[in-house]
Write a protein that holds these residues in place. Structure first.
Motif, PDB file in Angstrom:
ATOM      1  N   ALA A   1      22.515  37.341 -25.678  1.00  0.00           N
ATOM      2  CA  ALA A   1      22.024  36.311 -26.587  1.00  0.00           C
ATOM      3  C   ALA A   1      23.003  36.037 -27.723  1.00  0.00           C
ATOM      4  O   ALA A   1      23.287  34.875 -28.059  1.00  0.00           O
ATOM      5  CB  ALA A   1      20.665  36.723 -27.147  1.00  0.00           C
ATOM      6  N   LYS A   2      23.540  37.089 -28.317  1.00  0.00           N
ATOM      7  CA  LYS A   2      24.427  36.915 -29.467  1.00  0.00           C
ATOM      8  C   LYS A   2      25.802  36.394 -29.069  1.00  0.00           C
ATOM      9  O   LYS A   2      26.458  35.705 -29.854  1.00  0.00           O
ATOM     10  CB  LYS A   2      24.577  38.248 -30.209  1.00  0.00           C
ATOM     11  N   SER A   3      26.244  36.723 -27.871  1.00  0.00           N
ATOM     12  CA  SER A   3      27.564  36.257 -27.435  1.00  0.00           C
ATOM     13  C   SER A   3      27.512  34.884 -26.781  1.00  0.00           C
ATOM     14  O   SER A   3      28.557  34.314 -26.454  1.00  0.00           O
ATOM     15  CB  SER A   3      28.202  37.272 -26.481  1.00  0.00           C
ATOM     16  N   ASN A   4      26.316  34.347 -26.626  1.00  0.00           N
ATOM     17  CA  ASN A   4      26.138  32.993 -26.080  1.00  0.00           C
ATOM     18  C   ASN A   4      25.169  32.220 -26.971  1.00  0.00           C
ATOM     19  O   ASN A   4      24.087  31.814 -26.537  1.00  0.00           O
ATOM     20  CB  ASN A   4      25.612  33.064 -24.641  1.00  0.00           C
ATOM     21  N   PRO A   5      25.536  32.012 -28.236  1.00  0.00           N
ATOM     22  CA  PRO A   5      24.603  31.395 -29.189  1.00  0.00           C
ATOM     23  C   PRO A   5      24.165  29.990 -28.802  1.00  0.00           C
ATOM     24  O   PRO A   5      23.075  29.552 -29.187  1.00  0.00           O
ATOM     25  CB  PRO A   5      25.403  31.395 -30.501  1.00  0.00           C
ATOM     26  N   GLU A   6      25.008  29.308 -28.032  1.00  0.00           N
ATOM     27  CA  GLU A   6      24.658  27.953 -27.629  1.00  0.00           C
ATOM     28  C   GLU A   6      23.421  27.910 -26.732  1.00  0.00           C
ATOM     29  O   GLU A   6      22.758  26.871 -26.612  1.00  0.00           O
ATOM     30  CB  GLU A   6      25.847  27.290 -26.912  1.00  0.00           C
ATOM     31  N   ALA A   7      23.072  29.041 -26.118  1.00  0.00           N
ATOM     32  CA  ALA A   7      21.896  29.101 -25.240  1.00  0.00           C
ATOM     33  C   ALA A   7      20.602  29.203 -26.038  1.00  0.00           C
ATOM     34  O   ALA A   7      19.518  28.974 -25.493  1.00  0.00           O
ATOM     35  CB  ALA A   7      22.019  30.269 -24.271  1.00  0.00           C
ATOM     36  N   GLY A   8      20.690  29.565 -27.315  1.00  0.00           N
ATOM     37  CA  GLY A   8      19.504  29.643 -28.175  1.00  0.00           C
ATOM     38  C   GLY A   8      18.478  30.662 -27.713  1.00  0.00           C
ATOM     39  O   GLY A   8      17.273  30.395 -27.740  1.00  0.00           O
ATOM     40  N   LEU A   9      18.937  31.855 -27.334  1.00  0.00           N
ATOM     41  CA  LEU A   9      18.037  32.854 -26.756  1.00  0.00           C
ATOM     42  C   LEU A   9      17.622  33.955 -27.720  1.00  0.00           C
ATOM     43  O   LEU A   9      17.016  34.941 -27.322  1.00  0.00           O
ATOM     44  CB  LEU A   9      18.694  33.479 -25.516  1.00  0.00           C
ATOM     45  N   ILE A  10      17.946  33.773 -29.004  1.00  0.00           N
ATOM     46  CA  ILE A  10      17.496  34.717 -30.023  1.00  0.00           C
ATOM     47  C   ILE A  10      17.322  33.919 -31.316  1.00  0.00           C
ATOM     48  O   ILE A  10      18.074  32.978 -31.576  1.00  0.00           O
ATOM     49  CB  ILE A  10      18.501  35.876 -30.210  1.00  0.00           C
TER      50      ILE A  10
END
Length: 207
Positions: free
Chosen positions: A73-82
């Protein structure tokens, strides 16, 4: 990236997260029923002998569901998963820890592997029954504390939903348990997500 997984195990939640992110990844099957987690090949990857394990693609491997979910989640912030705010992030981690550290082992491992909790085979049915009672109690706790709408957190869909999904799936597909209203609606919403549908198809599981 490469996800070491077993079909229908808790690693299904990480599989869902990877599908939500949408970046390329590979799957590496670890046949838990065949004891593949104890073979030297896999223990070289994860000496804890369990799934999930995530090869990040940089020569490093992550283990433990909450850590893998948080890192993705933190390494892919564009996914908005956190959640983007600190309080929301803390609440997300709180739910990950509760689901993976309490609901999973004491609600479901007790059912699926009663020998881990009782040496005497004649006591295994009691362990299974206690696991079912625990799972129902834990689900009721989540239900009573529900602060979101469709999703678990007020901020919206997150990795916590992928974690909740795997125990809901176990409850209804493997344990014959019923879910309280919010969790029942949540499971239905998860099953409608394309990422979940792709994950189930890849793992050969029924919706």
């Amino acid at each position: 990236m490469k996800l070491h997984y077993s079909p229908g195990a808790c690693s299904i939640g990480i599989h869902v997260i990877l599908e939500e992110i949408g970046k390329p990844y590979d799957l590496s099957l670890v046949a838990l029923k065949d004891g593949a987690q104890y073979k030297p090949e896999y223990m070289a990857v994860n000496p804890k002998s369990k799934v999930p394990a995530l090869d990040r693609g940089d020569g490093k491997v992550l283990t433990e569901f909450p850590v893998i979910a948080f890192w993705l989640a933190k390494s892919n912030p564009e996914a908005g998963l956190i959640p983007s705010d600190f309080e929301g992030e803390v609440r997300c981690l709180e739910m990950l820890d509760y689901i993976c550290g309490t609901v999973h082992p004491h609600g479901f491992t007790r059912q699926f592997r009663p020998g881990n909790f009782s040496f005497r085979e004649e006591d295994h049915p009691k362990s299974v029954e206690l696991g079912k009672q625990n799972a129902q109690k834990y689900f009721d706790t989540i239900e009573k504390g529900w602060t979101g709408g469709t999703w678990l957190l007020p901020s919206g869909y997150s990795v916590a939903d992928a974690a909740l999904f795997f125990v809901e799936y176990w409850a209804t597909r493997r344990s014959g348990l019923s879910l309280p209203p919010h969790l029942d609606a949540h499971l239905k919403a998860m099953l409608a997500r394309p990422a979940v549908q792709r994950t189930l198809a890849q793992e050969g599981l029924a919706a």
